[in-house]
Write an enzyme that holds these catalytic residues in place. Structure first.
Site, PDB file in Angstrom:
ATOM      1  N   CYS A 279       0.842  -1.202   0.000  1.00 39.30           N
ATOM      2  CA  CYS A 279       0.000   0.000   0.000  1.00 39.30           C
ATOM      3  C   CYS A 279       0.879   1.255   0.000  1.00 39.30           C
ATOM      4  CB  CYS A 279      -0.932  -0.012   1.212  1.00 39.30           C
ATOM      5  SG  CYS A 279      -1.982   1.442   1.293  1.00 39.30           S
TER       6      CYS A 279
ATOM      7  N   CYS B 106      -0.502   4.125   2.059  1.00 49.43           N
ATOM      8  CA  CYS B 106      -0.329   3.966   3.514  1.00 49.43           C
ATOM      9  C   CYS B 106       1.127   4.244   3.926  1.00 49.43           C
ATOM     10  CB  CYS B 106      -0.661   2.547   3.968  1.00 49.43           C
ATOM     11  SG  CYS B 106      -2.155   1.867   3.264  1.00 49.43           S
ATOM     12  N   ASP B 107       2.080   3.761   3.145  1.00 53.14           N
ATOM     13  CA  ASP B 107       3.467   3.721   3.609  1.00 53.14           C
ATOM     14  C   ASP B 107       4.435   4.613   2.842  1.00 53.14           C
ATOM     15  OD1 ASP B 107       2.713   1.828   5.490  1.00 53.14           O
ATOM     16  OD2 ASP B 107       3.081   0.155   4.141  1.00 53.14           O
TER      17      ASP B 107
END
Ligand code: NAP
Length: 312
Positions: free
Chosen positions: A135, A138-139
């Site tokens: 992701c 997300c990261d």
């Protein structure tokens, strides 16, 4: 244990599930959405969409909030964070057991979507959360001024690689062919991005590091040469697998596990429908998922209505 009784139970609270909930509720049926995590599905993690009709550009999370609010208006009941223990789709009513309750449904609509495929190479599991991520949204921010690699040549790989260039100093796209699968418009943008370097005809053999990822070993599929590239993170985007573990062979699936449906979204079982990414569909987009949701809920509603008439 709590017990619930609904006309239509929808498994999965992504775009397909919200759409099905809305259509079922508007058909005057009681409808519940059950999800293993928070509602919103995969698009909640998409930075932005440019191809959802009516919005030139909209954040994935923002669009999912709009879907959820719309379903709320029509009284769809929501049960997030429910881990499914067992499912009996053959019985009548159908029975869904979660850790927190038992749900009876005259009809079930499966909208559980799909999850990222893994590379299946040495080091992948070991470094999840320590340099291996599925992701970018997300990261990505963890990789400010770092070097990362994205694996794959589809829309997800190329779009997420472009997203990662906001943070990383360099983004390799490792692809097993010399031609991308991604849409032409997405390809063109990536080719113009000076931070992206393509590594063609190559597959990942191993992810290496100590506490965190340090490098990746790749193999050129044309000449079988191996090379080692220093990276700080790697994002495999090589496709998706359906979330179907709970089905246990109760309905017909294709060889990869995607649920087979007819054009009313009906599965091989009476009263059971499948919609969105989890079914064997030729196009997996938010717009096709919501379309599936409408079709599936209309036919589930017809089924429930017929059942009620039989009982009367
Ligand atoms: P995808 O379209 O199936 O692409 C997967 C990519 O990974 C392909 O390039 C494939 O190579 C490669 N690949 C597959 N298995 C591999 C392996 N074991 N090792 C190395 N490479 C491998 O998957 P996706 O990009 O996740 O997209 C899934 C669906 O969502 C698609 O229908 C896509 O159009 C849609 N989507 C749309 C958008 C958008 O429209 N904005 C954004 C994201 C996703 P080959 O090309 O050689 O097969």
């Amino acid at each position: 244990m709590n017990k619930y009784d609904f006309d239509v139970i929808i498994l999965g609270g992504g775009p397909a599930g919200f759409s099905a909930g809305l259509y079922a509720s508007r058909a005057n049926l009681s409808a519940a959405i059950i999800d293993i995590s928070m509602l919103g599905g995969q698009p909640s993690n998409y930075l932005e969409l440019e191809n959802y009709l009516g919005f030139n550009k909209i954040g994935g999370y923002e669009l999912m909030e709009k879907f959820e609010n719309h379903a709320d208006v029509f009284g769809v009941e929501k049960f997030p964070m429910q881990e499914i223990i067992s499912v009996d789709l053959i019985s009548n009513p159908k029975i869904i057991k979660t850790k927190e309750g038992e749900f009876l449904g005259k009809s079930v609509i499966i909208a559980t979507g799909a999850k990222p495929m893994k590379l299946g190479v040495k080091g992948e599991e070991k470094f999840i959360g320590r340099g291996v991520s599925y992701c970018a949204v997300c990261d990505g921010a963890f990789y400010q001024d770092k070097v990362v690699a994205v694996v794959g040549g589809g829309n997800s790989a190329v779009e997420e690689a472009m997203y990662l260039t906001r943070f990383a100093s360099k983004v390799y796209i490792i692809h097993r062919r010399d031609e991308l699968r991604a849409d032409k418009i997405i390809q063109d943008r990536a080719f113009q991005n000076s931070k992206i370097e393509f590594i063609w005809n190559s597959v990942v053999e191993e992810i290496q590091g100590d506490e965190i990822v340090k490098s990746v070993i790749i193999k050129n599929v044309n000449n079988s040469n191996f090379s080692n590239i220093s990276i700080d993170g790697i994002f495999p985007y090589i496709g998706i697998n359906p979330n179907v573990d709970f089905i246990n062979g109760q309905i017909a699936q294709d060889s990869r596990g995607f649920i087979l449906t007819d054009n009313t979204m009906k599965t091989s079982l009476e009263g059971v429908y499948a919609i969105g990414d989890v079914r064997n569909t030729p196009l997996r987009q938010v717009i096709t998922a919501v379309s599936d949701g409408a079709v599936g809920a209309v036919y589930a509603s017809k089924y429930v209505q017929e059942q009620k008439e039989v009982i009367v």
